[in-house]
Write an enzyme that holds these catalytic residues in place. Structure first.
Site, PDB file in Angstrom:
ATOM      1  N   GLU A 195       0.829  -1.206   0.000  1.00 24.94           N
ATOM      2  CA  GLU A 195       0.000   0.000   0.000  1.00 24.94           C
ATOM      3  C   GLU A 195       0.866   1.260   0.000  1.00 24.94           C
ATOM      4  OE1 GLU A 195      -3.443   0.461   2.395  1.00 24.94           O
ATOM      5  OE2 GLU A 195      -3.724  -1.694   2.688  1.00 24.94           O
ATOM      6  N   SER A 263       6.696 -19.496   1.174  1.00 26.38           N
ATOM      7  CA  SER A 263       6.819 -20.900   1.544  1.00 26.38           C
ATOM      8  C   SER A 263       6.394 -21.784   0.393  1.00 26.38           C
ATOM      9  CB  SER A 263       5.943 -21.241   2.771  1.00 26.38           C
ATOM     10  OG  SER A 263       6.208 -20.401   3.858  1.00 26.38           O
ATOM     11  N   ASP A 340      -5.182 -10.070   2.087  1.00 27.77           N
ATOM     12  CA  ASP A 340      -5.129  -8.637   2.388  1.00 27.77           C
ATOM     13  C   ASP A 340      -5.906  -8.366   3.674  1.00 27.77           C
ATOM     14  OD1 ASP A 340      -5.211  -5.897   2.478  1.00 27.77           O
ATOM     15  OD2 ASP A 340      -5.552  -5.655   0.329  1.00 27.77           O
ATOM     16  N   ASP A 343      -5.354  -2.610   6.081  1.00 31.98           N
ATOM     17  CA  ASP A 343      -5.705  -1.435   5.277  1.00 31.98           C
ATOM     18  C   ASP A 343      -5.195  -0.189   5.984  1.00 31.98           C
ATOM     19  OD1 ASP A 343      -6.873  -2.618   3.121  1.00 31.98           O
ATOM     20  OD2 ASP A 343      -8.937  -2.149   3.656  1.00 31.98           O
TER      21      ASP A 343
END
Length: 819
Positions: A195, A263, A340, A343
């Site tokens: 972001e 990973s 996600d 924020d």
């Protein structure tokens, strides 16, 4: 003169031997801090005796009559072997590193204290049920039993770090355990930086297409066009305020706990294996350290009827869990989903009252709390922590944010890891009892953070996957969709609840009898919920598909080879493009071009080609982007193959290759030729002009950095653990470097932290390895004894049958209850 001579002789024959004797005695005193393999101790809160048998690899086999007793013993063992590591992690989670390390970690502490990580851990303790809280308290009692124990006769109880820094550990609490686990969320959180990068690019005047060139979606993803962030957020235009890069560098120490995770894992059904039973593989990629992040252990609870239940795998010192491993019927392996769950919100400050910020209902006051950071050898740093309806306000200079945000604004953070009802540890405490893949899939409801893509297999032959975790749902009108900071005053961008547990991604017994995840997209277009638009590039997943999905009659041996595969299919796609652009030029080193043209893309530590190409890639990125990104470039400077294929392709969103700082119009061939010259010059400086001595492993070595002595010469040579390593940033045998590290931009700071390989036909044949060794004490022979095995893709077994680990055992501790 005679007096002078006599005085000198007295110094030589008296003081020097005394100094040597003191050095020897000091060495012996510190060396005796190594945990003895054999001993007896009374623990008042035990209900029955517990044995701790260390096998020939120093792996403890802890056996008792109840889970609580076994976890108490695990706490004792963790403290014996890894108390310094636990102390650093705990103080990192508390935002108190500066009490240990001085002013170098003030900005790290300020970030952690600003987001209130420890406060969320304390709240989460209160959210646990009584049975789980009792188990955690048992583990904590084991840690504190070691802290309260007597020091050895003429020896330090604590490892050398405590002595050198003059530090004594405080007693542990349940909140310390929870914050240790929450630090895993911190280390695996990448979205916040994505972001910030998009904010920087927008502030630099880039449009949606140009930003997509820099951070492209994976194939199959179709994110909506990113709104004009300059308009949505009220960003300024023109020159960036000076000092952005310097502000960002202040948080360099934070990178030690925020190195993003990656990973590999896969599970193969019995129809594709030689035994007819599943094989499961897992290798999580994390920041490398000394000692290793993981500690191997076998936990056993013996029942009255003579049976037992077992957990085997890697534990995290500071937590009472086998996070990755197996029980008697089920094996599992994690990769970071990368959903996600963060924020950033831009909050407008009331110009008439700086104590308020704008909300959809008008201006509201910030919540405020005074915070004091104590600094070793310095003055206390005081600041005011602010909290909005979205969450805590980030430090103004975090990642240089204040240089890119509009005037009169701050940035706040919503993040599932800051939940005050984080019950993730409760999910982990259930691992003893799962008997099937379905049990596992149905038993992860309490898992909150960090979201993981977990492959599972059971002894009955079932395989599956589930990705548990708390994932926010967003408004369909929200076109930013978590990709960049959002307007905090507009409710459109607020979270709208969380994905129901029943609707999280899961698969059970797929038709092709194989499953894999590697941090890239795990759902197809039919999945109804948004997870992220910032999946990892799919190169490792595609390589797993090539080696695993089409193969039958697979064995433990064939899968171990896959784990150690150093072929780089990302470079196989990129290098031919770069070679084509410099083809026929007279201003490039033709010897190097010939070598790279014949490379088979295997990043073997003994070969020169991976060194040459990584050096070329590094300098090419600098030549292509430094003029476009300015102070934002260092935070973006790493290998981005998908993006680079766009920059060098026929239709980039802008002419990235042209250097805007020169009057000439450079082509991509011009820039790549210059970059190759830069790379050769850099390697000459680092390795000398004799290219016969150049090889990948000379600079690409696993760098297990000790905290804090990796920064202190000559102690770094003693405490760091290094070993030449194959692989690279995109190979399955992963070893990622930091291009911004001018001291050595090729050493592996982030890579395969553990390899587990599980045979569901006979779970005792399963194998394990971590990066350094079991002990966290540099004087122990088990401090670095795994390092070469790890580099060679070798491993050890940890059987649960006592007879199988008797041979060569190091000793037995017997813990007894108080009468």
């Amino acid at each position: 003169m005679r007096r002078i001579i006599k005085g000198l002789l007295w110094i030589v024959f008296s003081l020097i031997p005394i100094a040597l004797l003191a050095s020897v005695l000091g060495y012996v005193w510190l060396a005796r801090s190594v945990a003895p393999a054999t001993g007896d101790m009374v623990l008042a809160d035990l209900s029955a005796p517990v044995t701790i048998t260390r096998d020939k690899n120093a792996v403890p086999h802890i056996s008792g009559n109840s889970v609580d007793d076994v976890l108490m013993a695990l706490g004792f063992v963790h403290a014996q072997e890894r108390l310094w590591q636990m102390e650093v992690n705990r103080m990192a989670g508390q935002g108190r590193l500066s009490e240990l390390f001085g002013d170098k970690t003030i900005f790290t502490d300020r970030f952690i204290r600003s987001i209130g990580l420890y406060e969320s851990a304390e709240s989460s303790v209160a959210a646990l049920n009584d049975a789980d809280r009792k188990k955690i308290d048992s583990y904590v009692r084991g840690i504190n039993a070691f802290i309260d124990s007597a020091a050895p006769v003429f020896g330090s109880k604590y490892s050398p770090e405590f002595v050198i820094l003059g530090h004594s550990p405080e007693k542990w609490t349940a909140a310390d355990v929870i914050v240790t686990l929450k630090l895993m969320s911190v280390s695996l959180a990448a979205n916040i930086d994505d972001e910030v990068l998009r904010l920087k690019f927008a502030r630099l005047g880039m449009n949606d297409a140009e930003i997509a060139d820099l951070q492209p979606p994976v194939a199959g993803d179709t994110p909506p066009p990113l709104p004009d962030l300059r308009q949505a957020l009220g960003l300024s235009s023109g020159t960036i305020k000076t000092g952005a890069l310097e502000a960002e560098r202040q948080f360099a120490s934070l990178n030690e706990i925020m190195s993003t995770g990656a990973s590999n894992n896969w599970v193969i059904g019995g129809t594709r294996t030689e035994t007819g039973k599943p094989i499961l593989a897992n290798d999580p990629h994390l920041g490398l350290s000394a000692p290793a992040i993981w500690y191997l252990a076998h936990l056993q609870v013996k029942n009255a009827d003579g049976s037992s239940k077992n957990l085997v795998g890697v534990t995290l010192p500071g937590a009472p869990l086998v996070l990755l491993g197996r029980n008697d019927r089920v094996a599992w392996g994690f990769t970071n989903t990368g959903s996600d769950v963060q924020d950033i919100f831009v909050e407008r400050i009331n110009p008439a009252n700086p104590n308020e910020y704008q909300t959809p209902e008008g201006f509201q006051p910030f919540e405020k709390k005074s915070v004091a950071i104590r600094v070793k050898g310095g003055d206390t740093v005081n600041f005011e922590r602010l909290v909005t309806r979205h969450g805590p306000v980030l430090p103004a200079d975090y990642r240089g944010l204040d240089h890119y945000l509009p005037e009169g604004a701050v940035a706040s953070l919503s993040w599932t890891a800051l939940a005050g009802d984080d019950t993730t540890i409760s999910a982990g405490l259930k691992l003893w009892d799962f008997a099937s893949v379905l049990d596992y899939q149905n038993g992860m409801r309490e898992f909150v953070t960090p979201m993981q893509s977990i492959v599972i297999a059971d002894v009955d032959g079932n395989i599956g996957m589930i990705a548990p975790g708390r994932v926010p749902m967003r408004d369909p009108a929200n076109q930013i969709m978590g990709r960049a900071p959002s307007p905090g005053w507009d409710a459109t961008y607020d979270w709208k609840g969380f994905i129901p547990y029943e609707e999280l991604p899961r698969v059970y017994n797929p038709a092709d009898s194989v499953l894999a995840t590697a941090n890239t997209k795990i759902v197809d277009s039919s999945y109804p919920h948004f997870l992220t638009f910032d999946w990892d590039e799919p190169w490792r997943f595609e390589r797993i598909k090539t080696l695993v999905y089409g193969a039958n009659q697979q064995t433990m041996g064939t899968n171990r080879k896959v784990q150690g595969d150093a072929y780089d299919n990302a470079y196989a796609a990129l290098l031919p493009v770069m070679l084509k652009l410099v083809e026929g030029r007279g201003d490039v080193d033709q010897g190097i071009i010939t070598q790279l043209s014949g490379w088979d893309f295997v990043e073997d530590r003994a070969r020169i080609e991976p060194l040459l190409f990584n050096a070329w890639l590094r300098m090419a990125m600098k030549r292509i982007l430094e003029d476009d990104l300015g102070d934002a470039f260092p935070s973006f400077w790493q290998g981005h193959v998908d993006a680079m294929l766009r920059w060098l392709g026929p239709t980039p969103a802008r002419n990235w290759c042209d250097d805007g700082r020169t009057p000439e119009k450079e082509s991509c061939g011009d820039i790549l030729a210059l970059a190759l010259g830069d790379a050769v010059k850099d390697l000459d400086t680092r390795m000398g002009s004799d290219r016969s001595k150049w090889n990948w492993g000379a600079l690409h070595y696993a760098y297990g950095a000790h905290r804090p002595f990796s920064q202190v010469s000559p102690l770094d040579r003693l405490f760091n653990v290094t070993v030449p390593a194959s692989g690279g940033a995109f190979s399955l045998d992963r070893g990622k470097s930091s291009f911004t590290d001018e001291s050595n931009p090729y050493r592996v700071t982030h890579g395969t932290s553990y390899r587990g390989l599980f045979d569901l036909a006979s779970l005792d044949r399963s194998t394990y390895i971590q990066t350094t060794g079991q002990s966290g004490n540099v004087f122990s022979s088990n401090y670095r004894d795994f390092a070469q095995k790890w580099a060679d893709t070798e491993a050890i077994t940890i059987p649960t049958d006592e007879k199988a680990y008797e041979e060569g055992l190091l000793g037995v501790w017997r813990l007894k209850p108080k009468n």
